[in-house]
Design a protein around this motif. Structure first.
Motif, PDB file in Angstrom:
ATOM      1  N   ALA A 157      -5.936  56.573 -12.793  1.00 43.53           N
ATOM      2  CA  ALA A 157      -4.474  55.712 -12.937  1.00 43.53           C
ATOM      3  C   ALA A 157      -5.693  54.407 -12.232  1.00 43.53           C
ATOM      4  N   THR A 158      -6.204  54.686 -11.945  1.00 45.73           N
ATOM      5  CA  THR A 158      -6.947  53.545 -10.785  1.00 45.73           C
ATOM      6  C   THR A 158      -8.084  52.404 -12.508  1.00 45.73           C
ATOM      7  N   ILE A 159      -9.179  53.459 -13.019  1.00 43.30           N
ATOM      8  CA  ILE A 159      -9.354  52.339 -14.251  1.00 43.30           C
ATOM      9  C   ILE A 159      -8.941  52.054 -15.043  1.00 43.30           C
ATOM     10  N   ARG A 160      -7.092  52.666 -15.080  1.00 40.13           N
ATOM     11  CA  ARG A 160      -6.439  51.971 -16.455  1.00 40.13           C
ATOM     12  C   ARG A 160      -5.840  50.934 -15.946  1.00 40.13           C
ATOM     13  N   SER A 161      -5.807  50.574 -14.141  1.00 46.59           N
ATOM     14  CA  SER A 161      -5.028  49.144 -13.562  1.00 46.59           C
ATOM     15  C   SER A 161      -6.313  48.311 -14.147  1.00 46.59           C
ATOM     16  N   TRP A 162      -7.490  48.620 -13.476  1.00 53.83           N
ATOM     17  CA  TRP A 162      -8.259  47.778 -14.127  1.00 53.83           C
ATOM     18  C   TRP A 162      -8.706  46.482 -14.949  1.00 53.83           C
ATOM     19  N   TYR A 163      -8.449  47.891 -16.124  1.00 60.35           N
ATOM     20  CA  TYR A 163      -8.668  47.370 -17.590  1.00 60.35           C
ATOM     21  C   TYR A 163      -7.212  46.806 -17.914  1.00 60.35           C
ATOM     22  N   GLY A 164      -5.939  47.144 -17.374  1.00 60.31           N
ATOM     23  CA  GLY A 164      -4.983  46.096 -18.199  1.00 60.31           C
ATOM     24  C   GLY A 164      -4.611  45.233 -16.974  1.00 60.31           C
ATOM     25  N   ALA A 165      -5.156  44.796 -16.229  1.00 56.72           N
ATOM     26  CA  ALA A 165      -4.888  43.466 -15.605  1.00 56.72           C
ATOM     27  C   ALA A 165      -6.480  42.982 -16.639  1.00 56.72           C
ATOM     28  N   PHE A 166      -7.579  43.115 -16.900  1.00 57.75           N
ATOM     29  CA  PHE A 166      -8.366  42.614 -17.690  1.00 57.75           C
ATOM     30  C   PHE A 166      -7.999  41.697 -18.743  1.00 57.75           C
ATOM     31  N   VAL A 167      -6.674  43.049 -19.468  1.00 54.88           N
ATOM     32  CA  VAL A 167      -6.652  42.551 -20.584  1.00 54.88           C
ATOM     33  C   VAL A 167      -5.584  41.687 -21.036  1.00 54.88           C
ATOM     34  N   ASP A 168      -4.742  41.704 -19.563  1.00 57.01           N
ATOM     35  CA  ASP A 168      -3.198  40.234 -19.717  1.00 57.01           C
ATOM     36  C   ASP A 168      -4.090  38.977 -19.556  1.00 57.01           C
ATOM     37  N   ALA A 169      -5.251  39.447 -18.395  1.00 56.42           N
ATOM     38  CA  ALA A 169      -5.626  38.169 -18.525  1.00 56.42           C
ATOM     39  C   ALA A 169      -6.264  37.280 -18.946  1.00 56.42           C
ATOM     40  N   VAL A 170      -6.906  38.111 -20.080  1.00 57.92           N
ATOM     41  CA  VAL A 170      -7.322  37.278 -21.307  1.00 57.92           C
ATOM     42  C   VAL A 170      -6.086  37.245 -22.487  1.00 57.92           C
ATOM     43  N   SER A 171      -5.078  37.716 -22.408  1.00 56.91           N
ATOM     44  CA  SER A 171      -4.175  37.618 -22.936  1.00 56.91           C
ATOM     45  C   SER A 171      -3.519  35.819 -22.590  1.00 56.91           C
ATOM     46  N   ASP A 172      -4.055  36.090 -20.978  1.00 58.88           N
ATOM     47  CA  ASP A 172      -2.961  34.834 -20.408  1.00 58.88           C
ATOM     48  C   ASP A 172      -3.656  33.119 -20.991  1.00 58.88           C
ATOM     49  N   ILE A 173      -4.957  33.527 -20.838  1.00 56.29           N
ATOM     50  CA  ILE A 173      -5.825  32.195 -21.315  1.00 56.29           C
ATOM     51  C   ILE A 173      -5.776  32.247 -22.562  1.00 56.29           C
ATOM     52  N   THR A 174      -5.946  33.322 -23.206  1.00 55.57           N
ATOM     53  CA  THR A 174      -5.767  32.594 -24.965  1.00 55.57           C
ATOM     54  C   THR A 174      -4.413  31.906 -25.020  1.00 55.57           C
ATOM     55  N   ALA A 175      -3.255  32.524 -24.708  1.00 55.70           N
ATOM     56  CA  ALA A 175      -1.958  31.690 -24.102  1.00 55.70           C
ATOM     57  C   ALA A 175      -1.822  30.833 -23.584  1.00 55.70           C
ATOM     58  N   GLY A 176      -2.804  30.082 -23.170  1.00 56.53           N
ATOM     59  CA  GLY A 176      -2.994  28.584 -22.172  1.00 56.53           C
ATOM     60  C   GLY A 176      -2.065  29.143 -20.907  1.00 56.53           C
ATOM     61  N   ARG A 177      -1.778  30.596 -20.459  1.00 53.92           N
ATOM     62  CA  ARG A 177      -0.919  30.127 -18.931  1.00 53.92           C
ATOM     63  C   ARG A 177      -3.175  30.421 -18.218  1.00 53.92           C
ATOM     64  N   THR A 178      -1.893  30.951 -17.016  1.00 47.86           N
ATOM     65  CA  THR A 178      -2.688  30.563 -15.612  1.00 47.86           C
ATOM     66  C   THR A 178      -3.095  32.268 -15.272  1.00 47.86           C
ATOM     67  N   PRO A 179      -4.235  32.959 -15.559  1.00 52.45           N
ATOM     68  CA  PRO A 179      -3.887  34.644 -15.512  1.00 52.45           C
ATOM     69  C   PRO A 179      -3.518  34.466 -13.630  1.00 52.45           C
ATOM     70  N   SER A 180      -2.761  36.026 -13.338  1.00 45.24           N
ATOM     71  CA  SER A 180      -2.325  36.542 -11.880  1.00 45.24           C
ATOM     72  C   SER A 180      -3.831  36.413 -10.849  1.00 45.24           C
ATOM     73  N   GLY A 181      -3.945  36.902  -9.533  1.00 46.71           N
ATOM     74  CA  GLY A 181      -4.661  37.487  -9.514  1.00 46.71           C
ATOM     75  C   GLY A 181      -5.417  38.830  -9.582  1.00 46.71           C
TER      76      GLY A 181
END
Length: 402
Positions: A157-181
């Motif tokens: 579950a920890t590993i899934r939370s890590w990659y989920g955070a990375f995926v969300d950040a890449v999607s935010d950057i691609t969409a021009g949004r500021t990724p969360s921390g």
């Protein structure tokens, strides 16, 4: 770009992030037919939707590079195999790619994947219902990557939370949004786990091998590439399995064909699913010099986004491109694993996981079907898959509020 550019590319000018996230295929078809290289203000760059031009961009690293500080994963993780070209790219890629060549993949992972699939399906079978993205596709992909990297001591579950955070950040950057921390926190925790897994020379993990081989990658570089493998090894494989089930269960006629000839048609069904809905739908490049692409003048430094999803439905290559046809002769001509120097070296492992998972559920979960409710569909700007894949099996429907 100016209003004149918007007038030159009216289809691209009207594109929205929401449309690209929800169901991009009608828009991509219009772009491919009218503006195969189009300027999309919503993305802040060019979007390439034809198959031949997509191949050209991905193949020619001398003209279209990933090595740019604006590149999403570089902004998130620093230098890695995904964000470098030339000798630097080779230095980062080779230590990780060697164990994933076809023969090594079969030898190293076949038994592990089979055992993990058996464990997961055995635990699901008595219930008569499941959410297969969260209870099969995701856990399988996490287990395989954790084993490959030597992170077995880290909770899945920890590993899934890590990659989920990375995926969300890449999607935010691609969409021009500021990724969360969240991505920064995940990166710090991943680094701690990698430092422990690397250990002294002679440690057996892939991370240790990468850190101690002649390429001499630093721990920081190993961490960045481990995060990249989470994109390729977890999220996109989870999407690949989920999308294949989505397509097969959504087309009972095609599922019947696969059930009748699984050895011959299941591999084709997987390739056709990759073509129809690649789990990684776009890749980014930057123009190294002024260049004409599809008759369009692209300037040095411009972002050039390749729509894998658009290229995979190019009717010039794939007749009736919106149809799901498990007998399509050239389905494997898709670009779901990219092309050129950044072709995904984990493709063989992803196919092994997907084939093993599909064989198990289609064999051991009789009368597998979608649960009642809204039909699942793929969603996402960069990484596309259904949010949920709720299913039932057995002779009669099982009541569920899932």
């Amino acid at each position: 770009m100016t209003s004149e550019t918007n007038n030159t590319f009216p289809v691209g000018a009207g594109a929205t992030i929401a449309e690209l996230e929800a169901d991009p295929h009608p828009l991509l078809a219009r772009l491919r037919a009218q503006e195969p290289v189009s300027w999309l203000p919503a993305l802040g760059g060019w979007l390439v939707t034809s198959h031949d031009l997509a191949v050209r961009v991905m193949r020619d690293a001398a003209a279209f590079t990933v090595d740019d500080p604006r590149f999403s994963t570089a902004r998130l993780l620093g230098p890695s195999m995904l964000a470098l070209d030339g000798r630097a790219h080779t230095r980062h890629r080779e230590p990780f790619a060697r164990p994933f060549r076809p023969a090594q993949t079969r030898e190293r992972f076949t038994a592990f994947v089979a055992a993990e699939v058996d464990r997961l399906v055995t635990s699901l079978a008595p219930a008569g219902r499941a959410e297969l993205r969260g209870e099969l596709a995701g856990p399988l992909a996490v287990a395989v990557v954790a084993a490959a990297l030597g992170l077995e001591g880290v909770d899945p579950a920890t590993i899934r939370s890590w990659y989920g955070a990375f995926v969300d950040a890449v999607s935010d950057i691609t969409a021009g949004r500021t990724p969360s921390g969240r991505a920064d926190e995940a990166h710090a925790r991943l680094r701690a786990a990698v430092e422990e897994a690397v250990g002294p020379p002679g440690s057996a993990s892939l991370l240790a091998e990468a850190a101690h081989q002649e390429e001499g990658l630093s721990v920081t570089e190993v961490v960045a590439n481990a995060a990249v493998l989470m994109f390729g090894g977890i999220d996109t494989t989870e999407g690949m399995i989920s999308n294949a089930l989505l397509h097969l269960l959504g087309r009972p006629d095609q599922l019947d064909l696969v059930r009748a000839e699984p050895v011959r048609l299941l591999p084709g069904a997987i390739e056709e699913s990759l073509r129809l809905e690649p789990s990684a739908s776009v890749v980014d490049r930057y123009a190294v010099r002024d260049i004409r692409l599809g008759g369009v003048p692209v300037r040095k430094g411009d972002l050039v986004r390749v729509s894998i999803a658009g290229a995979n439905r190019d009717p010039a290559v794939f007749p009736d491109p919106d149809d799901f046809d498990v007998r399509r002769a050239n389905a494997a001509d898709h670009l779901a694993f990219a092309h050129g120097p950044h072709f995904c070296f984990g493709a063989h492992l992803a196919r092994l996981e997907t084939r093993t998972a599909l064989e198990a559920v289609l064999t051991r979960l009789p009368n597998l079907r979608f649960a009642p409710g809204p039909a699942p569909h793929a969603h996402g700007l960069v990484f596309r898959k259904p949010r949920y894949l709720r299913v039932l099996w057995g002779a009669t429907a099982v009541s569920s509020d899932m």
